[in-house]
Design a protein around this motif. Structure first.
Motif, PDB file in Angstrom:
ATOM      1  N   SER A 130      51.530 -12.009 -21.463  1.00  0.00           N
ATOM      2  CA  SER A 130      52.115 -13.224 -22.236  1.00  0.00           C
ATOM      3  C   SER A 130      51.568 -14.385 -21.615  1.00  0.00           C
ATOM      4  CB  SER A 130      53.860 -13.360 -21.870  1.00  0.00           C
ATOM      5  OG  SER A 130      54.511 -12.091 -22.115  1.00  0.00           O
ATOM      6  N   ASP A 131      51.258 -15.681 -22.351  1.00  0.00           N
ATOM      7  CA  ASP A 131      51.244 -16.854 -22.000  1.00  0.00           C
ATOM      8  C   ASP A 131      52.193 -17.322 -21.519  1.00  0.00           C
ATOM      9  OD1 ASP A 131      48.238 -16.382 -22.590  1.00  0.00           O
ATOM     10  OD2 ASP A 131      48.708 -16.806 -24.605  1.00  0.00           O
ATOM     11  N   VAL A 132      52.246 -18.479 -20.673  1.00  0.00           N
ATOM     12  CA  VAL A 132      53.238 -19.348 -20.132  1.00  0.00           C
ATOM     13  C   VAL A 132      53.041 -20.660 -19.890  1.00  0.00           C
ATOM     14  CG1 VAL A 132      53.178 -18.483 -17.908  1.00  0.00           C
ATOM     15  CG2 VAL A 132      55.454 -19.614 -18.619  1.00  0.00           C
ATOM     16  N   VAL A 133      53.746 -21.672 -20.476  1.00  0.00           N
ATOM     17  CA  VAL A 133      53.525 -22.985 -19.956  1.00  0.00           C
ATOM     18  C   VAL A 133      54.867 -23.415 -19.145  1.00  0.00           C
ATOM     19  CG1 VAL A 133      52.981 -25.449 -20.477  1.00  0.00           C
ATOM     20  CG2 VAL A 133      52.063 -23.365 -21.708  1.00  0.00           C
ATOM     21  N   PHE A 134      54.720 -24.127 -18.069  1.00  0.00           N
ATOM     22  CA  PHE A 134      56.004 -24.571 -17.210  1.00  0.00           C
ATOM     23  C   PHE A 134      55.963 -25.862 -17.484  1.00  0.00           C
ATOM     24  CE2 PHE A 134      57.679 -26.230 -13.404  1.00  0.00           C
ATOM     25  CZ  PHE A 134      59.022 -25.995 -13.351  1.00  0.00           C
ATOM     26  N   PHE A 135      57.398 -26.374 -17.994  1.00  0.00           N
ATOM     27  CA  PHE A 135      57.412 -27.875 -18.094  1.00  0.00           C
ATOM     28  C   PHE A 135      58.837 -28.283 -17.210  1.00  0.00           C
ATOM     29  CE2 PHE A 135      56.036 -26.485 -22.252  1.00  0.00           C
ATOM     30  CZ  PHE A 135      55.245 -27.437 -22.745  1.00  0.00           C
ATOM     31  N   GLN A 136      58.736 -29.384 -16.862  1.00  0.00           N
ATOM     32  CA  GLN A 136      59.707 -30.001 -16.131  1.00  0.00           C
ATOM     33  C   GLN A 136      60.105 -31.506 -16.814  1.00  0.00           C
ATOM     34  OE1 GLN A 136      59.083 -30.261 -11.878  1.00  0.00           O
ATOM     35  NE2 GLN A 136      60.507 -29.438 -11.316  1.00  0.00           N
ATOM     36  N   ARG A 137      61.424 -31.703 -16.783  1.00  0.00           N
ATOM     37  CA  ARG A 137      61.912 -33.111 -17.219  1.00  0.00           C
ATOM     38  C   ARG A 137      61.931 -34.201 -15.951  1.00  0.00           C
ATOM     39  NH1 ARG A 137      67.311 -33.250 -20.341  1.00  0.00           N
ATOM     40  NH2 ARG A 137      67.944 -33.737 -18.372  1.00  0.00           N
ATOM     41  N   GLY A 138      61.277 -35.032 -16.168  1.00  0.00           N
ATOM     42  CA  GLY A 138      61.548 -36.156 -15.074  1.00  0.00           C
ATOM     43  C   GLY A 138      62.018 -37.459 -16.012  1.00  0.00           C
ATOM     44  N   GLU A 139      61.742 -38.501 -15.094  1.00  0.00           N
ATOM     45  CA  GLU A 139      62.023 -39.817 -15.777  1.00  0.00           C
ATOM     46  C   GLU A 139      61.304 -40.142 -16.993  1.00  0.00           C
ATOM     47  OE1 GLU A 139      62.044 -42.974 -12.858  1.00  0.00           O
ATOM     48  OE2 GLU A 139      63.065 -41.744 -11.271  1.00  0.00           O
ATOM     49  N   ALA A 140      60.338 -39.732 -17.122  1.00  0.00           N
ATOM     50  CA  ALA A 140      59.459 -40.187 -18.444  1.00  0.00           C
ATOM     51  C   ALA A 140      59.678 -39.164 -19.665  1.00  0.00           C
ATOM     52  CB  ALA A 140      58.096 -40.069 -18.007  1.00  0.00           C
ATOM     53  N   GLY A 141      60.409 -37.971 -19.343  1.00  0.00           N
ATOM     54  CA  GLY A 141      60.548 -36.996 -20.425  1.00  0.00           C
ATOM     55  C   GLY A 141      59.845 -35.706 -19.698  1.00  0.00           C
ATOM     56  N   TRP A 142      60.043 -34.758 -20.682  1.00  0.00           N
ATOM     57  CA  TRP A 142      59.406 -33.396 -20.375  1.00  0.00           C
ATOM     58  C   TRP A 142      57.961 -33.450 -20.427  1.00  0.00           C
ATOM     59  CZ3 TRP A 142      61.988 -29.229 -19.234  1.00  0.00           C
ATOM     60  CH2 TRP A 142      63.384 -29.229 -19.551  1.00  0.00           C
ATOM     61  N   ALA A 143      57.436 -32.784 -19.504  1.00  0.00           N
ATOM     62  CA  ALA A 143      55.982 -32.760 -19.053  1.00  0.00           C
ATOM     63  C   ALA A 143      55.282 -31.431 -18.786  1.00  0.00           C
ATOM     64  CB  ALA A 143      55.590 -33.719 -18.032  1.00  0.00           C
ATOM     65  N   PRO A 144      54.370 -30.841 -19.095  1.00  0.00           N
ATOM     66  CA  PRO A 144      53.762 -29.687 -18.885  1.00  0.00           C
ATOM     67  C   PRO A 144      53.564 -29.684 -17.397  1.00  0.00           C
ATOM     68  CG  PRO A 144      52.210 -30.432 -20.113  1.00  0.00           C
ATOM     69  CD  PRO A 144      53.347 -31.651 -20.300  1.00  0.00           C
ATOM     70  N   GLN A 145      53.501 -28.606 -16.528  1.00  0.00           N
ATOM     71  CA  GLN A 145      53.350 -28.662 -14.964  1.00  0.00           C
ATOM     72  C   GLN A 145      51.883 -27.783 -14.776  1.00  0.00           C
ATOM     73  OE1 GLN A 145      54.594 -31.117 -12.943  1.00  0.00           O
ATOM     74  NE2 GLN A 145      55.499 -31.595 -14.937  1.00  0.00           N
ATOM     75  N   VAL A 146      52.074 -26.556 -15.381  1.00  0.00           N
ATOM     76  CA  VAL A 146      51.154 -25.652 -15.233  1.00  0.00           C
ATOM     77  C   VAL A 146      51.243 -24.624 -16.414  1.00  0.00           C
ATOM     78  CG1 VAL A 146      52.716 -24.048 -13.935  1.00  0.00           C
ATOM     79  CG2 VAL A 146      50.318 -24.003 -13.611  1.00  0.00           C
ATOM     80  N   ALA A 147      50.078 -24.158 -16.744  1.00  0.00           N
ATOM     81  CA  ALA A 147      49.886 -22.901 -17.764  1.00  0.00           C
ATOM     82  C   ALA A 147      49.090 -21.651 -17.062  1.00  0.00           C
ATOM     83  CB  ALA A 147      48.877 -23.367 -18.875  1.00  0.00           C
ATOM     84  N   GLY A 148      49.722 -20.669 -17.427  1.00  0.00           N
ATOM     85  CA  GLY A 148      49.482 -19.377 -16.762  1.00  0.00           C
ATOM     86  C   GLY A 148      49.526 -18.262 -17.879  1.00  0.00           C
ATOM     87  N   ARG A 149      49.506 -17.046 -17.298  1.00  0.00           N
ATOM     88  CA  ARG A 149      49.578 -15.867 -17.800  1.00  0.00           C
ATOM     89  C   ARG A 149      50.508 -14.799 -16.994  1.00  0.00           C
ATOM     90  NH1 ARG A 149      44.792 -13.630 -20.967  1.00  0.00           N
ATOM     91  NH2 ARG A 149      45.706 -15.112 -22.464  1.00  0.00           N
ATOM     92  N   TYR A 150      51.401 -14.199 -17.502  1.00  0.00           N
ATOM     93  CA  TYR A 150      51.967 -13.068 -16.929  1.00  0.00           C
ATOM     94  C   TYR A 150      51.415 -11.684 -17.367  1.00  0.00           C
ATOM     95  CZ  TYR A 150      55.885 -16.399 -16.512  1.00  0.00           C
ATOM     96  OH  TYR A 150      56.833 -17.593 -15.869  1.00  0.00           O
ATOM     97  N   GLU A 151      51.293 -10.868 -16.581  1.00  0.00           N
ATOM     98  CA  GLU A 151      50.893  -9.418 -16.868  1.00  0.00           C
ATOM     99  C   GLU A 151      52.044  -8.437 -16.069  1.00  0.00           C
ATOM    100  OE1 GLU A 151      46.854  -8.459 -15.842  1.00  0.00           O
ATOM    101  OE2 GLU A 151      46.281 -10.401 -16.090  1.00  0.00           O
ATOM    102  N   ASP A 152      52.714  -8.209 -17.144  1.00  0.00           N
ATOM    103  CA  ASP A 152      54.096  -7.373 -16.677  1.00  0.00           C
ATOM    104  C   ASP A 152      53.694  -5.807 -16.662  1.00  0.00           C
ATOM    105  OD1 ASP A 152      55.391  -9.712 -16.148  1.00  0.00           O
ATOM    106  OD2 ASP A 152      56.126  -9.942 -18.082  1.00  0.00           O
TER     107      ASP A 152
END
Length: 132
Positions: free
Chosen positions: A90-112
């Motif tokens: 799976s592809d994954v993008v990690f977002f966090q919400r800060g003062e300016a709103g939601w922003a992507p922090q890192v993109a990656g991949r899961y191999e499960d």
């Protein structure tokens, strides 16, 4: 393997991936750990592998969200394996919400890798990689 069996495997695996994502983003550590086999392993770049329920519990407790967060998991390809195992990428993008709103922090991949246990699916190994 019949089409209905393949569909059952894919649905079960995707349900575990979704439950993991939602529990992790909500900080429900015990719910995340329950999705792993007792000897389950999590591999993240730059860290030693985390293995077993107690180590997983400690790790996910330490990663509990301090800000609203979302792991957006997509493009999951499930491959039923022989017997009681299946794999998914799976592809994954990690977002966090800060003062300016939601922003992507890192993109990656899961191999499960999953194992069928008592008629359901559990994570046996998750290998995470990050995209540059």
């Amino acid at each position: 393997m019949s089409e209905s069996t393949q569909a059952w495997v894919a649905a079960g695996v995707r349900a575990v991936i979704g439950a993991h994502t939602q529990a992790q983003d909500a900080g429900r550590t015990d719910d995340v750990v329950a999705l792993y086999t007792p000897d389950g392993v999590l591999e993240i770049p730059g860290m030693d592998p985390v293995q077993g329920h107690e180590a997983l519990r400690a790790a996910f407790k330490g990663w509990a969200p301090t800000l609203p967060q979302l792991h957006m998991v997509s493009n999951t390809v499930v491959s039923p394996a022989a017997g009681d195992e299946a794999t998914a990428v799976s592809d994954v993008v990690f977002f966090q919400r800060g003062e300016a709103g939601w922003a992507p922090q890192v993109a990656g991949r899961y191999e499960d890798t999953f194992r069928r246990v008592d008629g359901g699916w559990l994570l046996r190994r998750r290998v995470t990689t990050y995209q540059a």
